[in-house]
Design a protein around this motif. Structure first.
Motif, PDB file in Angstrom:
ATOM      1  N   ASN A 144       0.826  -1.210   0.000  1.00  0.00           N
ATOM      2  CA  ASN A 144       0.000   0.000   0.000  1.00  0.00           C
ATOM      3  C   ASN A 144       0.854   1.251   0.000  1.00  0.00           C
ATOM      4  O   ASN A 144       0.513   2.246  -0.632  1.00  0.00           O
ATOM      5  N   LYS A 145       1.958   1.242   0.720  1.00  0.00           N
ATOM      6  CA  LYS A 145       2.875   2.384   0.732  1.00  0.00           C
ATOM      7  C   LYS A 145       3.444   2.609  -0.669  1.00  0.00           C
ATOM      8  O   LYS A 145       3.536   3.740  -1.137  1.00  0.00           O
ATOM      9  N   ILE A 146       3.789   1.536  -1.339  1.00  0.00           N
ATOM     10  CA  ILE A 146       4.312   1.662  -2.702  1.00  0.00           C
ATOM     11  C   ILE A 146       3.246   2.247  -3.620  1.00  0.00           C
ATOM     12  O   ILE A 146       3.528   3.144  -4.412  1.00  0.00           O
ATOM     13  N   LEU A 147       2.006   1.770  -3.531  1.00  0.00           N
ATOM     14  CA  LEU A 147       0.928   2.314  -4.360  1.00  0.00           C
ATOM     15  C   LEU A 147       0.742   3.804  -4.109  1.00  0.00           C
ATOM     16  O   LEU A 147       0.467   4.567  -5.036  1.00  0.00           O
ATOM     17  N   ASP A 148       0.895   4.244  -2.856  1.00  0.00           N
ATOM     18  CA  ASP A 148       0.763   5.666  -2.528  1.00  0.00           C
ATOM     19  C   ASP A 148       1.878   6.501  -3.142  1.00  0.00           C
ATOM     20  O   ASP A 148       1.710   7.691  -3.368  1.00  0.00           O
ATOM     21  N   GLU A 149       3.040   5.889  -3.391  1.00  0.00           N
ATOM     22  CA  GLU A 149       4.180   6.607  -3.968  1.00  0.00           C
ATOM     23  C   GLU A 149       4.133   6.666  -5.487  1.00  0.00           C
ATOM     24  O   GLU A 149       4.868   7.418  -6.105  1.00  0.00           O
ATOM     25  N   ILE A 150       3.268   5.869  -6.095  1.00  0.00           N
ATOM     26  CA  ILE A 150       3.181   5.820  -7.556  1.00  0.00           C
ATOM     27  C   ILE A 150       2.308   6.969  -8.058  1.00  0.00           C
ATOM     28  O   ILE A 150       1.173   7.129  -7.636  1.00  0.00           O
ATOM     29  N   LEU A 151       2.871   7.765  -8.968  1.00  0.00           N
ATOM     30  CA  LEU A 151       2.165   8.906  -9.548  1.00  0.00           C
ATOM     31  C   LEU A 151       1.526   8.578 -10.888  1.00  0.00           C
ATOM     32  O   LEU A 151       0.615   9.267 -11.333  1.00  0.00           O
ATOM     33  N   GLY A 152       2.016   7.555 -11.553  1.00  0.00           N
ATOM     34  CA  GLY A 152       1.484   7.172 -12.848  1.00  0.00           C
ATOM     35  C   GLY A 152       2.040   5.821 -13.263  1.00  0.00           C
ATOM     36  O   GLY A 152       3.081   5.399 -12.769  1.00  0.00           O
ATOM     37  N   VAL A 153       1.329   5.176 -14.165  1.00  0.00           N
ATOM     38  CA  VAL A 153       1.745   3.880 -14.687  1.00  0.00           C
ATOM     39  C   VAL A 153       1.523   3.893 -16.193  1.00  0.00           C
ATOM     40  O   VAL A 153       0.495   4.387 -16.668  1.00  0.00           O
ATOM     41  N   ALA A 154       2.484   3.365 -16.915  1.00  0.00           N
ATOM     42  CA  ALA A 154       2.330   3.192 -18.360  1.00  0.00           C
ATOM     43  C   ALA A 154       2.715   1.758 -18.694  1.00  0.00           C
ATOM     44  O   ALA A 154       3.701   1.240 -18.168  1.00  0.00           O
ATOM     45  N   VAL A 155       1.926   1.134 -19.547  1.00  0.00           N
ATOM     46  CA  VAL A 155       2.204  -0.227 -19.982  1.00  0.00           C
ATOM     47  C   VAL A 155       2.557  -0.157 -21.464  1.00  0.00           C
ATOM     48  O   VAL A 155       1.833   0.446 -22.257  1.00  0.00           O
ATOM     49  N   PHE A 156       3.681  -0.765 -21.799  1.00  0.00           N
ATOM     50  CA  PHE A 156       4.173  -0.803 -23.179  1.00  0.00           C
ATOM     51  C   PHE A 156       4.155  -2.246 -23.649  1.00  0.00           C
ATOM     52  O   PHE A 156       4.414  -3.165 -22.861  1.00  0.00           O
ATOM     53  N   ASP A 157       3.879  -2.458 -24.935  1.00  0.00           N
ATOM     54  CA  ASP A 157       3.945  -3.830 -25.443  1.00  0.00           C
ATOM     55  C   ASP A 157       5.397  -4.267 -25.522  1.00  0.00           C
ATOM     56  O   ASP A 157       6.317  -3.495 -25.242  1.00  0.00           O
ATOM     57  N   GLN A 217      16.834  -6.070 -17.066  1.00  0.00           N
ATOM     58  CA  GLN A 217      16.131  -6.170 -15.784  1.00  0.00           C
ATOM     59  C   GLN A 217      15.249  -4.957 -15.532  1.00  0.00           C
ATOM     60  O   GLN A 217      14.057  -5.089 -15.362  1.00  0.00           O
ATOM     61  N   HIS A 218      15.863  -3.789 -15.477  1.00  0.00           N
ATOM     62  CA  HIS A 218      15.073  -2.574 -15.265  1.00  0.00           C
ATOM     63  C   HIS A 218      15.858  -1.350 -15.724  1.00  0.00           C
ATOM     64  O   HIS A 218      17.068  -1.400 -15.885  1.00  0.00           O
ATOM     65  N   ILE A 219      15.120  -0.285 -15.945  1.00  0.00           N
ATOM     66  CA  ILE A 219      15.699   1.021 -16.261  1.00  0.00           C
ATOM     67  C   ILE A 219      15.163   1.985 -15.211  1.00  0.00           C
ATOM     68  O   ILE A 219      13.973   1.970 -14.900  1.00  0.00           O
ATOM     69  N   SER A 220      16.038   2.820 -14.664  1.00  0.00           N
ATOM     70  CA  SER A 220      15.603   3.914 -13.791  1.00  0.00           C
ATOM     71  C   SER A 220      15.942   5.215 -14.489  1.00  0.00           C
ATOM     72  O   SER A 220      17.076   5.413 -14.927  1.00  0.00           O
ATOM     73  N   ILE A 221      14.950   6.089 -14.602  1.00  0.00           N
ATOM     74  CA  ILE A 221      15.139   7.393 -15.235  1.00  0.00           C
ATOM     75  C   ILE A 221      14.854   8.445 -14.175  1.00  0.00           C
ATOM     76  O   ILE A 221      13.725   8.558 -13.695  1.00  0.00           O
ATOM     77  N   HIS A 222      15.887   9.172 -13.799  1.00  0.00           N
ATOM     78  CA  HIS A 222      15.744  10.165 -12.738  1.00  0.00           C
ATOM     79  C   HIS A 222      15.329  11.508 -13.346  1.00  0.00           C
ATOM     80  O   HIS A 222      16.058  12.101 -14.129  1.00  0.00           O
ATOM     81  N   LEU A 223      14.124  11.944 -12.977  1.00  0.00           N
ATOM     82  CA  LEU A 223      13.575  13.211 -13.442  1.00  0.00           C
ATOM     83  C   LEU A 223      13.750  14.243 -12.329  1.00  0.00           C
ATOM     84  O   LEU A 223      14.351  13.954 -11.297  1.00  0.00           O
ATOM     85  N   ASP A 224      13.224  15.442 -12.508  1.00  0.00           N
ATOM     86  CA  ASP A 224      13.413  16.494 -11.511  1.00  0.00           C
ATOM     87  C   ASP A 224      12.950  16.096 -10.117  1.00  0.00           C
ATOM     88  O   ASP A 224      13.708  16.171  -9.164  1.00  0.00           O
ATOM     89  N   GLU A 225      11.709  15.674  -9.991  1.00  0.00           N
ATOM     90  CA  GLU A 225      11.159  15.352  -8.677  1.00  0.00           C
ATOM     91  C   GLU A 225      10.562  13.953  -8.614  1.00  0.00           C
ATOM     92  O   GLU A 225       9.866  13.620  -7.667  1.00  0.00           O
ATOM     93  N   LEU A 244       5.875   5.797 -12.528  1.00  0.00           N
ATOM     94  CA  LEU A 244       6.403   7.099 -12.149  1.00  0.00           C
ATOM     95  C   LEU A 244       6.238   7.195 -10.636  1.00  0.00           C
ATOM     96  O   LEU A 244       5.127   7.119 -10.117  1.00  0.00           O
ATOM     97  N   ILE A 245       7.355   7.320  -9.934  1.00  0.00           N
ATOM     98  CA  ILE A 245       7.359   7.267  -8.473  1.00  0.00           C
ATOM     99  C   ILE A 245       7.790   8.609  -7.905  1.00  0.00           C
ATOM    100  O   ILE A 245       8.682   9.270  -8.451  1.00  0.00           O
ATOM    101  N   LYS A 246       7.165   9.004  -6.800  1.00  0.00           N
ATOM    102  CA  LYS A 246       7.512  10.256  -6.122  1.00  0.00           C
ATOM    103  C   LYS A 246       8.983  10.249  -5.724  1.00  0.00           C
ATOM    104  O   LYS A 246       9.498   9.249  -5.236  1.00  0.00           O
TER     105      LYS A 246
END
Length: 133
Positions: A16-29, A72-80, A96-98
């Motif tokens: 639940n804490k993780i869901l609260d930190e998520i600002l958006g989700v995008a699914v790509f094929d 495995q994964h990509i992390s893209i660090h944006l402004d905030e 997209l995580i806070k």
């Protein structure tokens, strides 16, 4: 929903804490083309999805050129925020995580990736925090 993420009792973020930190989700094929977006009241924008789309294109180019097998994964660090992209069996899921998100170890990154892979995207369609964009 079962998760591979630590529970609240261990003083680490639970589902639940993780869901609260998520600002958006995008699914790509599997080819890296956007398929579905979800926004939250905290962030109605989907502009970050373009950056993820470009990163997936670059990833494909590099993997092809360098003859790499796994991703495995990509992390893209944006402004905030931080966009984290995880490969599942049939798609790429971008969250997209806070705030800045740095995984302290490969094990922590793997646990987060397992949580995303086990997370049912159908949950987003019925969760009051997420709205299809």
């Amino acid at each position: 929903m079962s998760t591979a993420v630590e529970t609240q009792s261990s003083n680490k973020p639970g589902p639940n804490k993780i869901l609260d930190e998520i600002l958006g989700v995008a699914v790509f094929d599997i080819n890296g083309l956007p398929r579905e977006y979800f926004v939250t009241p905290d962030n109605q924008s989907t502009s970050w999805v373009q950056i993820v789309f470009q990163a997936l294109g670059l990833k494909s180019l590099l993997m092809s050129s360098l003859k790499l097998d796994s991703f495995q994964h990509i992390s893209i660090h944006l402004d905030e925020q931080t966009a984290v992209v995880i490969r599942t069996k049939s798609a790429y899921v971008a969250l997209l995580i806070k705030g800045p998100r740095h995984f302290p170890s490969d094990t922590a990154a793997d646990r987060f990736g397992q949580w995303v892979r086990q997370f049912e995207q159908n949950t987003l369609r019925h969760h009051p925090r997420f709205k299809a964009a």
